[in-house]
Design a protein around this motif. Structure first.
Motif, PDB file in Angstrom:
ATOM      1  N   ARG A 117      23.162 -42.706 -33.954  1.00 39.34           N
ATOM      2  CA  ARG A 117      22.390 -43.360 -35.008  1.00 39.34           C
ATOM      3  C   ARG A 117      21.230 -44.196 -34.452  1.00 39.34           C
ATOM      4  N   GLY A 118      21.484 -45.082 -33.525  1.00 40.99           N
ATOM      5  CA  GLY A 118      20.441 -45.974 -33.013  1.00 40.99           C
ATOM      6  C   GLY A 118      19.225 -45.236 -32.485  1.00 40.99           C
ATOM      7  N   PRO A 119      19.384 -44.332 -31.522  1.00 42.97           N
ATOM      8  CA  PRO A 119      18.224 -43.602 -31.002  1.00 42.97           C
ATOM      9  C   PRO A 119      17.534 -42.720 -32.041  1.00 42.97           C
ATOM     10  N   TRP A 120      18.298 -42.096 -32.926  1.00 43.24           N
ATOM     11  CA  TRP A 120      17.686 -41.243 -33.951  1.00 43.24           C
ATOM     12  C   TRP A 120      16.841 -42.082 -34.902  1.00 43.24           C
ATOM     13  N   VAL A 121      17.372 -43.202 -35.343  1.00 46.01           N
ATOM     14  CA  VAL A 121      16.632 -44.086 -36.246  1.00 46.01           C
ATOM     15  C   VAL A 121      15.380 -44.612 -35.557  1.00 46.01           C
ATOM     16  N   GLU A 122      15.499 -44.987 -34.309  1.00 44.28           N
ATOM     17  CA  GLU A 122      14.339 -45.501 -33.567  1.00 44.28           C
ATOM     18  C   GLU A 122      13.259 -44.436 -33.402  1.00 44.28           C
ATOM     19  N   SER A 123      13.633 -43.193 -33.157  1.00 48.61           N
ATOM     20  CA  SER A 123      12.646 -42.108 -33.038  1.00 48.61           C
ATOM     21  C   SER A 123      11.845 -41.948 -34.329  1.00 48.61           C
ATOM     22  N   VAL A 124      12.529 -42.041 -35.460  1.00 48.65           N
ATOM     23  CA  VAL A 124      11.844 -41.945 -36.748  1.00 48.65           C
ATOM     24  C   VAL A 124      10.923 -43.152 -36.936  1.00 48.65           C
ATOM     25  N   SER A 125      11.410 -44.335 -36.624  1.00 45.29           N
ATOM     26  CA  SER A 125      10.605 -45.556 -36.764  1.00 45.29           C
ATOM     27  C   SER A 125       9.327 -45.473 -35.937  1.00 45.29           C
ATOM     28  N   LEU A 147      13.093 -34.968 -49.282  1.00 46.25           N
ATOM     29  CA  LEU A 147      14.369 -35.163 -48.599  1.00 46.25           C
ATOM     30  C   LEU A 147      15.348 -34.077 -49.042  1.00 46.25           C
ATOM     31  N   VAL A 148      15.833 -33.304 -48.089  1.00 46.23           N
ATOM     32  CA  VAL A 148      16.579 -32.088 -48.414  1.00 46.23           C
ATOM     33  C   VAL A 148      17.974 -32.095 -47.780  1.00 46.23           C
ATOM     34  N   ALA A 149      18.957 -31.722 -48.586  1.00 41.80           N
ATOM     35  CA  ALA A 149      20.348 -31.525 -48.154  1.00 41.80           C
ATOM     36  C   ALA A 149      20.975 -32.782 -47.555  1.00 41.80           C
ATOM     37  N   PRO A 150      21.077 -33.852 -48.366  1.00 44.31           N
ATOM     38  CA  PRO A 150      21.699 -35.067 -47.841  1.00 44.31           C
ATOM     39  C   PRO A 150      23.181 -34.837 -47.531  1.00 44.31           C
ATOM     40  N   PRO A 151      23.581 -35.065 -46.284  1.00 50.98           N
ATOM     41  CA  PRO A 151      24.999 -34.896 -45.954  1.00 50.98           C
ATOM     42  C   PRO A 151      25.792 -36.128 -46.374  1.00 50.98           C
ATOM     43  N   GLU A 152      27.083 -35.948 -46.541  1.00 56.04           N
ATOM     44  CA  GLU A 152      27.942 -37.106 -46.817  1.00 56.04           C
ATOM     45  C   GLU A 152      28.243 -37.797 -45.495  1.00 56.04           C
ATOM     46  N   VAL A 153      27.925 -39.064 -45.437  1.00 56.61           N
ATOM     47  CA  VAL A 153      28.131 -39.809 -44.194  1.00 56.61           C
ATOM     48  C   VAL A 153      29.286 -40.803 -44.325  1.00 56.61           C
ATOM     49  N   ASP A 154      30.035 -40.688 -45.408  1.00 57.86           N
ATOM     50  CA  ASP A 154      31.171 -41.586 -45.591  1.00 57.86           C
ATOM     51  C   ASP A 154      32.434 -40.833 -46.018  1.00 57.86           C
ATOM     52  N   ASN A 155      32.457 -39.536 -45.767  1.00 54.53           N
ATOM     53  CA  ASN A 155      33.594 -38.709 -46.145  1.00 54.53           C
ATOM     54  C   ASN A 155      34.252 -38.158 -44.879  1.00 54.53           C
ATOM     55  N   PRO A 156      35.423 -38.663 -44.506  1.00 54.94           N
ATOM     56  CA  PRO A 156      36.072 -38.209 -43.266  1.00 54.94           C
ATOM     57  C   PRO A 156      36.496 -36.742 -43.281  1.00 54.94           C
ATOM     58  N   ALA A 157      36.504 -36.106 -44.450  1.00 54.09           N
ATOM     59  CA  ALA A 157      36.882 -34.695 -44.531  1.00 54.09           C
ATOM     60  C   ALA A 157      35.730 -33.776 -44.127  1.00 54.09           C
ATOM     61  N   ILE A 158      34.509 -34.279 -44.140  1.00 52.16           N
ATOM     62  CA  ILE A 158      33.341 -33.463 -43.791  1.00 52.16           C
ATOM     63  C   ILE A 158      33.227 -33.374 -42.278  1.00 52.16           C
ATOM     64  N   ARG A 159      32.966 -32.199 -41.804  1.00 53.65           N
ATOM     65  CA  ARG A 159      32.732 -31.980 -40.373  1.00 53.65           C
ATOM     66  C   ARG A 159      31.283 -31.606 -40.179  1.00 53.65           C
ATOM     67  N   PRO A 160      30.679 -31.882 -39.064  1.00 58.65           N
ATOM     68  CA  PRO A 160      31.221 -32.588 -37.914  1.00 58.65           C
ATOM     69  C   PRO A 160      31.359 -34.092 -38.175  1.00 58.65           C
ATOM     70  N   ARG A 161      32.309 -34.702 -37.492  1.00 56.32           N
ATOM     71  CA  ARG A 161      32.639 -36.112 -37.711  1.00 56.32           C
ATOM     72  C   ARG A 161      31.513 -37.074 -37.357  1.00 56.32           C
ATOM     73  N   HIS A 162      30.592 -36.657 -36.494  1.00 49.62           N
ATOM     74  CA  HIS A 162      29.516 -37.581 -36.113  1.00 49.62           C
ATOM     75  C   HIS A 162      28.659 -38.000 -37.303  1.00 49.62           C
ATOM     76  N   LEU A 163      28.744 -37.280 -38.422  1.00 50.32           N
ATOM     77  CA  LEU A 163      28.007 -37.693 -39.614  1.00 50.32           C
ATOM     78  C   LEU A 163      28.389 -39.106 -40.036  1.00 50.32           C
ATOM     79  N   MET A 164      29.664 -39.440 -39.883  1.00 52.80           N
ATOM     80  CA  MET A 164      30.137 -40.754 -40.317  1.00 52.80           C
ATOM     81  C   MET A 164      29.518 -41.893 -39.516  1.00 52.80           C
ATOM     82  N   THR A 165      29.083 -41.631 -38.300  1.00 52.70           N
ATOM     83  CA  THR A 165      28.481 -42.706 -37.503  1.00 52.70           C
ATOM     84  C   THR A 165      27.108 -43.095 -38.044  1.00 52.70           C
ATOM     85  N   PHE A 166      26.544 -42.289 -38.949  1.00 50.03           N
ATOM     86  CA  PHE A 166      25.241 -42.581 -39.540  1.00 50.03           C
ATOM     87  C   PHE A 166      25.358 -43.304 -40.883  1.00 50.03           C
TER      88      PHE A 166
END
Length: 185
Positions: A46-54, A95-114
């Motif tokens: 999350r940190g590096p990805w957000v910073e790259s966008v910023s 903004l296209v195809a927002p993933p769920e970032v708070d659903n532990p059933a969704i894979r890959p799990r790294h989505l939750m870290t965002f």
């Protein structure tokens, strides 16, 4: 607003967008488009990805139009939430195809870290396109998030993750929606 009058920031998601992905095709067709790159496409943090966008938004010389997909969408929204002054440089967002970032059933799990998604209204006009059968996020959650942002929601039908795997290479319907957004800016 014309494309030539904006810095179009292409913000891919997990593993980047390959040459057949609609984002790559659009980037090749838009003279002012540039891709936000990530150091680790397959191990997103999350940190590096957000910073790259910023950084990409801050470096823009014209009004910015975001063209973000999946985890790139999340990084963009997180960047804007962390530094609301970035919103002053942004004319609009597609903004296209927002993933769920708070659903532990969704894979890959790294989505939750965002997650979680910020719920503050976006400081610019935006369209959010969501599919009814996206394996990375529910349609209902996308509608809910879009409403909290004050963005316009677009029903993408049963389109999977709206990427090359789901048959969205050139994605002419997406380009028409993007043109409608640009016409409003």
């Amino acid at each position: 607003m014309k494309i030539a009058d904006a810095d179009i920031l292409i913000i891919p998601g997990y593993r980047n967008s390959g040459p057949d992905h609609w984002q790559s095709r659009w980037q090749a067709r838009m003279s002012t488009a540039r891709r936000v790159t990530q150091e680790q496409w397959s191990k997103p943090e999350r940190g590096p990805w957000v910073e790259s966008v910023s950084i990409a938004i801050r470096e823009a010389e014209r009004p910015v139009v975001l063209v973000a997909h999946s985890l790139g969408l999340v990084a963009a929204v997180q960047a804007i939430d962390a530094d609301r002054s970035l919103g002053e440089k942004i004319a609009g967002g597609f903004l296209v195809a927002p993933p769920e970032v708070d659903n532990p059933a969704i894979r890959p799990r790294h989505l939750m870290t965002f997650g979680p998604y910020p719920r503050s209204p976006l400081p610019f006009p935006a369209f959010v396109v969501a599919s009814r059968n996206d394996p990375f996020g529910s349609y209902e959650k996308a509608e809910e998030i879009t409403a909290s942002w004050g963005a316009q929601f677009i029903d993408g039908g049963e389109s999977g993750h709206i990427n090359e795997k789901s048959g969205h290479g050139p994605w002419p319907e997406g380009m028409m929606a993007f043109a409608a957004l640009m016409g409003r800016l």
